[in-house]
Design an enzyme around this catalytic site. Structure first.
Site, mmCIF file in Angstrom:
data_model
loop_
_atom_site.group_PDB
_atom_site.id
_atom_site.type_symbol
_atom_site.label_atom_id
_atom_site.label_comp_id
_atom_site.label_asym_id
_atom_site.label_seq_id
_atom_site.Cartn_x
_atom_site.Cartn_y
_atom_site.Cartn_z
ATOM 1 N N ARG A 87 41.813 39.327 28.874
ATOM 2 C CA ARG A 87 40.773 39.296 27.820
ATOM 3 C C ARG A 87 40.088 37.927 27.771
ATOM 4 O O ARG A 87 38.870 37.857 27.896
ATOM 5 C CB ARG A 87 41.337 39.719 26.458
ATOM 6 C CG ARG A 87 40.362 39.490 25.312
ATOM 7 C CD ARG A 87 40.618 40.339 24.063
ATOM 8 N NE ARG A 87 42.003 40.577 23.748
ATOM 9 C CZ ARG A 87 42.830 39.681 23.169
ATOM 10 N NH1 ARG A 87 42.406 38.487 22.844
ATOM 11 N NH2 ARG A 87 44.079 40.015 22.934
ATOM 12 N N ASP A 100 15.985 36.009 24.838
ATOM 13 C CA ASP A 100 16.395 37.240 25.512
ATOM 14 C C ASP A 100 15.504 37.344 26.754
ATOM 15 O O ASP A 100 14.309 37.624 26.654
ATOM 16 C CB ASP A 100 16.200 38.430 24.561
ATOM 17 C CG ASP A 100 16.634 39.760 25.180
ATOM 18 O OD1 ASP A 100 16.697 39.859 26.416
ATOM 19 O OD2 ASP A 100 16.892 40.709 24.408
ATOM 20 N N LYS A 121 20.309 46.038 32.849
ATOM 21 C CA LYS A 121 18.953 46.252 33.333
ATOM 22 C C LYS A 121 18.788 45.660 34.742
ATOM 23 O O LYS A 121 19.462 46.093 35.652
ATOM 24 C CB LYS A 121 17.963 45.679 32.324
ATOM 25 C CG LYS A 121 18.287 46.041 30.857
ATOM 26 C CD LYS A 121 18.167 47.520 30.558
ATOM 27 C CE LYS A 121 18.717 47.909 29.182
ATOM 28 N NZ LYS A 121 18.258 47.129 28.052
ATOM 29 N N TYR A 129 13.712 43.768 20.969
ATOM 30 C CA TYR A 129 14.582 44.912 21.227
ATOM 31 C C TYR A 129 15.149 45.393 19.886
ATOM 32 O O TYR A 129 15.709 44.579 19.138
ATOM 33 C CB TYR A 129 15.703 44.504 22.181
ATOM 34 C CG TYR A 129 16.686 45.616 22.404
ATOM 35 C CD1 TYR A 129 16.323 46.737 23.130
ATOM 36 C CD2 TYR A 129 17.954 45.575 21.844
ATOM 37 C CE1 TYR A 129 17.203 47.790 23.306
ATOM 38 C CE2 TYR A 129 18.846 46.622 22.016
ATOM 39 C CZ TYR A 129 18.468 47.721 22.752
ATOM 40 O OH TYR A 129 19.341 48.758 22.916
HETATM 41 C C1 LIG Z 1 18.610 46.889 26.737
HETATM 42 C C2 LIG Z 1 18.246 45.635 26.047
HETATM 43 C C3 LIG Z 1 19.139 45.006 25.167
HETATM 44 C C4 LIG Z 1 20.487 45.603 24.803
HETATM 45 O O1 LIG Z 1 21.362 45.639 25.865
HETATM 46 P P1 LIG Z 1 22.529 46.736 26.061
HETATM 47 O O2 LIG Z 1 23.098 46.383 27.386
HETATM 48 O O3 LIG Z 1 21.886 48.103 25.998
HETATM 49 O O4 LIG Z 1 23.489 46.533 24.928
HETATM 50 C C5 LIG Z 1 18.745 43.826 24.589
HETATM 51 N N1 LIG Z 1 17.544 43.268 24.843
HETATM 52 C C6 LIG Z 1 16.656 43.855 25.669
HETATM 53 C C7 LIG Z 1 15.328 43.201 25.899
HETATM 54 C C8 LIG Z 1 16.965 45.050 26.304
HETATM 55 O O5 LIG Z 1 16.069 45.636 27.122
#
Ligand SMILES: *Cc1c(COP(=O)(O)O)cnc(C)c1O
Length: 372
Positions: A47, A171, A196, A99
């Site tokens: 962990r 982000d 992504k 998001y």
């Molecule tokens: C998909 C996404 C998230 C969230 O991520 P998860 O892996 O689905 O928890 C956050 N910010 C952006 C810009 C995203 O496209």
């Protein structure tokens, strides 16, 4: 070193004992001590740390030009852990377009626990300045943003954040370090949904935080990562590391195709408006030029005729999967307001498009027949 070379250097660790060119997956949850009760390496239990996750975390730090990388079980787990490191009474400033899960966490989870937050248009620097207070600890940017592809001037916003001692978080999921490196633009932390582009094949859920400095705050987030355990499995870490090896070629190819698709849609009579950083007449082109190496592979399109026409249009597409998410090798399209639900502020005629690795001419032909 160029990005592509760096990505390979960061994920390639030949093993001197076996000659492995590809790193193994360490599944062990626990690590044995010798007769003198000493550990052979820095691992005790999976962990807090394990070799496969550590390899990914070091690679992530290298790609973004940071000192510390941390991997999580999803993008939301990464965001959640960063907010958990704040204290009751702290204030977070968040962009209006982001998001939807980021404000949802602040509203549903952290507001009841004593965090306050405000949302502001990050491209209105006077409004940003007026919204940063003495107790502001985090200024959270997302650029290009989801789903409107708003652009934030990271150098200017991070300067405003630093004036009160707040950190600037970006982000960077949509741009990826191939196109934009926020830590080089004076941001303090980069967040990714590695679900992504970094993994890139729509087959793993993951998240990351990369810190410019290894300071008290970074150590507090590290402590929370190990203590709360919202961490990815070794196999998931390995898949993200594998994705990183091809990140540069994928993102550049997908971005070039997205530019062709955006140019086609921009001229189309059935289209009301298109949101894409690569448009020649983009109002923020000076900032885009300053902080991005390319426009990216995400775009949003508003069609004429409202929600009904938007849904009819995507119903006729043959090459795009009608699915949420983004950043994979297959092109996806979604009616964003349907996904976000009743509280969504997204225009009802908006479709969000993630361009994959299909040939641009085939994608454009598909869009043309569906818009006819
Ligand atoms: C998909 C996404 C998230 C969230 O991520 P998860 O892996 O689905 O928890 C956050 N910010 C952006 C810009 C995203 O496209």
């Amino acid at each position: 070193m160029h990005f592509d070379t760096l990505a390979l250097r960061a994920t390639h660790h030949p093993d001197p004992d076996t000659g492995d060119v590809v790193a193994p997956i360490h599944l062990s949850t626990t690590f044995a001590r010798n007769e003198a009760n000493e550990l052979p390496a820095n691992y005790t239990y999976a962990r807090p740390n394990n070799p496969t996750r550590e390899a990914l975390e070091k690679a992530l730090a290298m790609l973004e030009g940071g000192t510390v990388g941390m991997a999580f079980g999803s993008g939301q787990a990464a965001t959640m852990t960063l907010f958990q490191a704040l204290r009751p009474g702290d204030h977070v400033l968040l962009s209006t377009d982001a998001y939807y899960g980021t404000p949802a966490l602040l509203e549903q989870v952290f507001h009841p626990w004593g965090l306050t937050y405000t949302r502001v248009h990050m491209n209105d620097l006077d409004a940003v300045k007026a919204s940063i207070h003495e107790n502001t600890r985090v200024v959270w940017c997302e650029t290009p943003s989801n789903p409107m592809l708003d652009i934030t001037d990271l150098l200017s916003v991070s300067r405003l954040a630093h004036e009160v001692g707040a950190i600037c978080v970006c982000d960077n999921t949509w741009a990826t370090p191939v196109l934009q490196r926020p830590l080089d633009l004076n941001c303090d932390v980069v967040m990714h949904s590695t679900t992504k582009y970094l993994s890139g094949h729509s087959d793993v859920l993951g998240g990351a935080l990369i810190f410019k400095r290894d300071n008290e705050f970074t150590q507090r987030v590290r402590m929370l990562q190990g203590l709360s355990g919202a961490v990815p499995s070794p196999f998931d870490c390995w898949l993200v590391s594998r994705g990183i090896k091809t990140l540069g070629v994928r993102v550049r190819a997908q971005s070039a195709t997205a530019q062709a698709v955006a140019d086609f849609l921009d001229d189309h009579p059935a289209v009301e408006k298109i949101h894409y950083p690569g448009l020649a007449n983009h109002p923020d082109r000076a900032i885009i030029h300053q902080q991005m190496n390319g426009p990216g592979a995400m775009l949003s399109v508003q069609v004429k005729g409202g929600q009904e026409k938007a849904l009819q249009f995507i119903g006729k597409l043959k090459l795009f999967a009608r699915a949420t998410s983004l950043g994979g090798v297959e092109s996806l399209i979604e009616h964003r307001a349907s996904v976000e639900g009743l509280t969504s502020a997204t225009p009802k005629n908006l479709l969000r498009v993630s361009i994959g690795l299909e040939h641009a001419e085939d994608l454009i032909a598909d869009l043309a027949q569906a818009l006819r």
